[in-house]
Design an enzyme around this catalytic site. Structure first.
Site, short mmCIF file in Angstrom:
data_model
loop_
_atom_site.label_atom_id
_atom_site.label_comp_id
_atom_site.label_asym_id
_atom_site.label_seq_id
_atom_site.Cartn_x
_atom_site.Cartn_y
_atom_site.Cartn_z
CG ASP A 23 -4.11 -15.02 14.40
OD1 ASP A 23 -3.74 -15.08 15.59
OD2 ASP A 23 -3.56 -15.66 13.49
CG ASP B 50 6.56 -15.12 12.86
OD1 ASP B 50 6.40 -15.93 13.78
OD2 ASP B 50 6.13 -13.95 12.88
#
Length: 239
Positions: A8, A129
């Site tokens: 990330d 998500d």
């Protein structure tokens, strides 16, 4: 089952978050390309990358890093964060990215998902998500009232073949994957399911493999050493 080590990116650095909170960003590797090469040397074939700045700002921010990793490694990269239009989809896919992930766009602009899937097929994935079963968007900063199973079914009808599901409440916690929600998702749609969030050790990999999932994303567990990537790859292929 494929294993996808995760990188990330926030402000050009490799970081991990705790439960999706940007304020908890902690650098976990000195250099994105070096980290990717390390995963490649361990035997990984896929890499999961996220533009955290892009997710928050609703546009690509760290694109040069992702394109560099695609160019300098043999890894198949799936990439999400800040992908909100066809121009961005086309740009990434034409610069070595194997699969792009539409996340917030799936909730806010399903027409984009349908167009992308019609043009690029399996190179388009959807990231769902959720917090407490409800879908979140825009870098996990906003929560909707849409249930994750409802969105998954809508995306399957749009032609999506791959869904990446993250339980935000477990992401970065090393508490184990949410097997119950993943099982419900697998039973609700016929898409390939990639598990994300909470993976701690080889027991999680074995459990996800036993469920018949398509893939598992592993981030903090690798960086903190609770999961050995080579062992995870072997377990996912052999069991």
């Amino acid at each position: 089952m494929i294993i996808l080590p995760a990188i990330d990116i926030k402000d050009g650095r490799c970081v991990r978050l705790y439960k999706g909170d940007f304020a908890t960003a902690e650098q976990v590797a000195p250099d994105p390309l070096a980290a990717a090469r390390g995963f490649e040397e361990a035997g990984a074939r896929w890499l999961h990358m996220v533009d955290l700045n892009g997710a928050k700002e609703r546009r690509p921010v760290n694109a040069d890093i992702f394109k560099l990793v695609a160019k300098e490694t043999s890894l198949k990269i799936e990439l999400g964060g800040g992908i909100r239009d066809m121009q961005t989809v086309e740009d990434y896919l034409s610069h070595g990215i194997e699969r792009v992930i539409l996340g917030s766009a799936a909730l806010e602009d399903p027409a984009l998902v349908r167009e992308a899937v019609s043009r690029f097929g399996g190179r388009i994935a959807v990231g769902i998500d959720a917090r407490d079963g409800c879908v979140a968007a825009n870098g996990w900063l906003e929560r909707s009232e849409v249930g994750y199973l409802d969105l998954a079914r809508e995306m399957e009808r749009a032609g999506v073949r791959t869904i990446i599901y993250t339980d935000i409440g477990r992401d970065g916690t090393l508490e184990g994957a949410n097997l119950g929600q993943l099982e419900a998702l697998k039973n609700a749609v016929g898409c390939d399911i990639v598990a994300s969030g909470g993976v701690r050790d080889i027991g999680d990999i074995a459990a996800l493999h036993a469920m018949g999932l398509y893939g598992a994303i592993c981030g903090k567990s690798i960086y903190q050493g609770t999961l050995d990537l080579r062992e995870a790859l072997q377990t996912a292929r052999e069991r």
